[in-house]
Design an enzyme around this catalytic site. Structure first.
Site, PDB file in Angstrom:
ATOM      1  N   HIS A 100     -44.314  81.469  23.318  1.00 37.82           N
ATOM      2  CA  HIS A 100     -43.411  82.064  22.323  1.00 37.82           C
ATOM      3  C   HIS A 100     -44.061  81.986  20.958  1.00 37.82           C
ATOM      4  CE1 HIS A 100     -39.711  82.933  20.084  1.00 37.82           C
ATOM      5  NE2 HIS A 100     -39.262  83.394  21.224  1.00 37.82           N
ATOM      6  N   ASP A 158     -36.917  84.258  28.965  1.00 38.87           N
ATOM      7  CA  ASP A 158     -37.082  85.204  30.087  1.00 38.87           C
ATOM      8  C   ASP A 158     -37.479  84.521  31.388  1.00 38.87           C
ATOM      9  OD1 ASP A 158     -38.398  87.293  27.588  1.00 38.87           O
ATOM     10  OD2 ASP A 158     -36.522  87.600  28.660  1.00 38.87           O
TER      11      ASP A 158
HETATM   12  C1  SDX Z   1     -39.096  87.222  23.930  1.00 39.47           C
HETATM   13  O1  SDX Z   1     -39.768  86.546  19.106  1.00 39.47           O
HETATM   14  C2  SDX Z   1     -38.710  86.283  19.797  1.00 39.47           C
HETATM   15  O2  SDX Z   1     -37.808  85.590  19.349  1.00 39.47           O
HETATM   16  C3  SDX Z   1     -38.671  86.932  21.159  1.00 39.47           C
HETATM   17  C4  SDX Z   1     -37.532  86.491  22.084  1.00 39.47           C
HETATM   18  C5  SDX Z   1     -36.169  86.941  21.546  1.00 39.47           C
HETATM   19  O3  SDX Z   1     -35.169  86.279  21.891  1.00 39.47           O
HETATM   20  O4  SDX Z   1     -36.121  87.994  20.871  1.00 39.47           O
HETATM   21  O5  SDX Z   1     -37.533  85.087  22.235  1.00 39.47           O
HETATM   22  C6  SDX Z   1     -37.674  87.152  23.462  1.00 39.47           C
HETATM   23  O6  SDX Z   1     -39.737  88.215  23.698  1.00 39.47           O
HETATM   24  C7  SDX Z   1     -39.699  86.022  24.610  1.00 39.47           C
HETATM   25  C8  SDX Z   1     -41.206  86.233  24.976  1.00 39.47           C
HETATM   26  C9  SDX Z   1     -41.279  87.058  26.268  1.00 39.47           C
HETATM   27  N1  SDX Z   1     -42.716  87.381  26.573  1.00 39.47           N
HETATM   28  C10 SDX Z   1     -43.354  86.785  27.563  1.00 39.47           C
HETATM   29  O7  SDX Z   1     -42.885  85.857  28.231  1.00 39.47           O
HETATM   30  C11 SDX Z   1     -44.762  87.346  27.805  1.00 39.47           C
HETATM   31  C12 SDX Z   1     -45.740  86.186  28.032  1.00 39.47           C
HETATM   32  N2  SDX Z   1     -45.929  85.493  26.753  1.00 39.47           N
HETATM   33  C13 SDX Z   1     -47.000  85.906  25.917  1.00 39.47           C
HETATM   34  O8  SDX Z   1     -47.531  87.168  26.077  1.00 39.47           O
HETATM   35  C14 SDX Z   1     -46.989  85.297  24.524  1.00 39.47           C
HETATM   36  O9  SDX Z   1     -46.747  83.952  24.679  1.00 39.47           O
HETATM   37  C15 SDX Z   1     -46.050  85.863  23.494  1.00 39.47           C
HETATM   38  C16 SDX Z   1     -46.168  87.350  23.385  1.00 39.47           C
HETATM   39  C17 SDX Z   1     -44.632  85.523  23.824  1.00 39.47           C
HETATM   40  C18 SDX Z   1     -46.396  85.229  22.145  1.00 39.47           C
HETATM   41  O10 SDX Z   1     -47.647  85.708  21.792  1.00 39.47           O
HETATM   42  P1  SDX Z   1     -48.457  85.096  20.536  1.00 39.47           P
HETATM   43  O11 SDX Z   1     -47.599  84.209  19.710  1.00 39.47           O
HETATM   44  O12 SDX Z   1     -49.148  86.242  19.869  1.00 39.47           O
HETATM   45  O13 SDX Z   1     -49.494  84.139  21.228  1.00 39.47           O
HETATM   46  P2  SDX Z   1     -50.909  84.580  21.790  1.00 39.47           P
HETATM   47  O14 SDX Z   1     -50.740  85.807  22.664  1.00 39.47           O
HETATM   48  O15 SDX Z   1     -51.851  84.668  20.633  1.00 39.47           O
HETATM   49  O16 SDX Z   1     -51.293  83.355  22.727  1.00 39.47           O
HETATM   50  C19 SDX Z   1     -51.873  82.165  22.174  1.00 39.47           C
HETATM   51  C20 SDX Z   1     -52.751  81.615  23.312  1.00 39.47           C
HETATM   52  C21 SDX Z   1     -53.760  82.630  23.852  1.00 39.47           C
HETATM   53  O17 SDX Z   1     -54.841  81.879  24.406  1.00 39.47           O
HETATM   54  P3  SDX Z   1     -56.204  81.669  23.518  1.00 39.47           P
HETATM   55  O18 SDX Z   1     -56.624  83.041  23.014  1.00 39.47           O
HETATM   56  O19 SDX Z   1     -55.809  80.735  22.405  1.00 39.47           O
HETATM   57  O20 SDX Z   1     -57.186  81.073  24.494  1.00 39.47           O
HETATM   58  O21 SDX Z   1     -51.930  81.264  24.434  1.00 39.47           O
HETATM   59  C22 SDX Z   1     -52.278  82.083  25.543  1.00 39.47           C
HETATM   60  C23 SDX Z   1     -53.044  83.283  25.010  1.00 39.47           C
HETATM   61  O22 SDX Z   1     -53.941  83.784  25.984  1.00 39.47           O
HETATM   62  N3  SDX Z   1     -51.025  82.493  26.165  1.00 39.47           N
HETATM   63  C24 SDX Z   1     -50.780  82.534  27.471  1.00 39.47           C
HETATM   64  C25 SDX Z   1     -49.445  82.928  27.574  1.00 39.47           C
HETATM   65  N4  SDX Z   1     -48.916  83.114  26.360  1.00 39.47           N
HETATM   66  C26 SDX Z   1     -49.898  82.848  25.489  1.00 39.47           C
HETATM   67  N5  SDX Z   1     -51.577  82.292  28.546  1.00 39.47           N
HETATM   68  C27 SDX Z   1     -50.995  82.424  29.753  1.00 39.47           C
HETATM   69  N6  SDX Z   1     -49.695  82.814  29.944  1.00 39.47           N
HETATM   70  C28 SDX Z   1     -48.899  83.065  28.877  1.00 39.47           C
HETATM   71  N7  SDX Z   1     -47.631  83.420  29.054  1.00 39.47           N
END
Ligand code: SDX
Length: 425
Positions: free
Chosen positions: A308, A365
């Protein structure tokens, strides 16, 4: 609403000049540098892709502490509202800032009940969509179309009417989209049913036989709607605010929010989570193997429902949903295989440095899909359920933006990195 106070100043030194920038503090101690005059005074802008460090507004609606896993609507902890409130009571709280009196809530409920029917011409709109159309763009189209049936809500009275129409009609639109996708006749709303029960009845009743709403299912749905009702400046809410900042129609702003929510990184994740759990189950159920793929730089697999932008600890909504999953499944005797896989994934990540170091925990989610499936909601409708819950939050944020003394059209700047001037001849 307590305004921000200027607590101190920050110093910005650039080339041979030092600039004092006000530091503002919110009611929960959050502090922000006010850069409202930065470009005028220094010629500089700030750059922050994804707005990781940038606040777009001040707001009195929802407070999140991502480090402590705190979520409050208008100051009330989500745990209290989940246990003691109802979705329409929470909707009123978000919209108007205080819990409604018994009379206010009854009148609000009655108002919404009496506006839940759609104009008959909507049936022709839904009939025009392909059978396999995803219900999110169908819903967004219907919301946009709603603005062709009602004049632009400008006065406070018209806006209040528009709010009631949105909250009353969106479940009907959602159920119509679903019925169209399975080739069944649409079912009219019923004025003798509560909000969640009415939606379930429109989804699952047919003209051939009555559909008795299970109170356990109705209560579970009401809880899901409460938990999704608002979440400060997330992607879809920021979209609603930005579209609304051009003074676009309220219904158009909400339609834009629905489309932003559809993305798999946002609300679309709940559908991806259940597909992920079903793939793991179909492949023999090895959570460990799946997690190795989710950690691999060479693999685009993500553990959907994890991570998140704001929560760097357990999403409090996920905690409530995990318990609700167990309650609903035990009371309904549903198949707990997907929940077992989800809980195994979670327990492995809590010991795994990849997830711990990146502070990746279950978000809203991760467990919501397991409940939707247990109460019979079809997978393509999962993100529509998120939208139904988020609706009062979107509207409350839109209202706050439009009534704000700081109201102005949103128009971010950029840093140009393209070709410098060149001539054709
Ligand atoms: C919602 O914003 C809100 O409030 C949203 C929400 C709401 O109520 O409105 O809470 C609802 O959208 C919840 C999120 C739902 N999405 C997912 O579950 C999709 C999976 N999660 C990710 O794609 C990610 O965690 C996000 C999109 C939620 C957040 O993305 P960020 O903050 O831009 O973080 P990032 O993508 O830069 O990740 C940081 C690191 C990365 O690794 P490195 O580059 O540092 O090596 O963490 C890793 C990412 O690869 N990573 C994950 C991961 N999420 C982040 N690796 C594996 N699985 C994951 N789910």
């Amino acid at each position: 609403m307590t305004l921000m106070t200027e607590r101190e100043q920050a110093q910005l030194t650039y080339r041979d000049q030092t600039f004092a920038l006000p530091v503002l503090e919110g009611s929960e101690g959050e502090v922000a540098i006010d850069i409202g005059k930065l470009r005028r005074d220094t010629g500089l802008i700030t750059l922050d892709p994804g707005f990781v460090n940038t606040g777009s507004c001040s707001s009195a609606i929802t407070f999140i502490d991502g480090e402590k896993g705190i979520l409050r609507y208008r100051g009330y902890p989500i745990e209290d509202l989940a246990e003691h409130s109802s979705f329409l009571e929470v909707a009123w709280l978000l919209l108007f800032g205080e819990l409604p009196s018994t009379e206010e809530l009854e009148a609000f409920d009655e108002d919404i009940t009496r506006h839940s029917m759609l104009h008959e011409d909507f049936k022709r709109l839904f009939a025009a969509f392909p059978k396999d159309a995803h219900p999110m763009p169908t819903l967004a189209s219907a919301l946009g179309a709603l603005s062709t049936f009602y004049e632009e809500p400008r006065s406070e009275k018209q806006i209040r009417q528009g709010i009631v129409r949105l909250i009353a009609k969106m479940p009907t639109m959602a159920a119509y989209a679903y019925k169209h996708s399975i080739g069944q006749p649409t079912i009219y709303p019923r004025n003798d049913l509560g909000y969640a029960s009415n939606f379930l009845h429109m989804m699952f009743a047919t003209p051939c036989e009555e559909y008795e709403v299970d109170p356990v299912v109705a209560r579970a749905l009401d809880l899901l709607l409460i938990l999704h009702a608002d979440h400060e400046q997330n992607c879809s809410t920021s979209t609603v605010r930005l579209v609304g900042s051009s003074q676009a129609h309220l219904f158009a702003s909400i339609a834009a929010g629905v489309l932003a929510l559809w993305g798999p990184l946002h609300g679309g994740a709940n559908q991806k989570v259940i597909e992920m759990l079903e793939d793991i189950a179909a492949g023999g159920g090895s959570a460990k193997e799946f997690l190795e793929k989710a950690k691999s730089k060479d693999d685009t697999t993500r553990l959907m429902g994890f991570g998140h932008r704001v929560y760097k600890s357990y999403d409090p909504r996920a905690k409530i949903l995990k318990q609700a999953c167990q309650d609903v499944l035990s009371r309904m005797g549903g198949n707990s295989q997907l929940l077992d896989i989800a809980m195994e994934l979670e327990s492995i990540t809590l010991e795994d440095d990849y997830f711990i170091s990146r502070k990746l925990y279950p978000n809203v989610d991760f467990y919501s899909g397991v409940i939707y499936k247990a109460i019979g909601i079809p997978v393509p409708m999962f993100t529509v359920m998120f939208a139904l819950g988020r609706l009062p939050g979107w509207i409350a944020q839109w209202l706050e933006m439009r009534n704000s003394p700081e109201f102005r059209i949103g128009r971010p700047r950029q840093v140009y990195i393209g070709a410098t001037e060149r001539r054709l001849s």
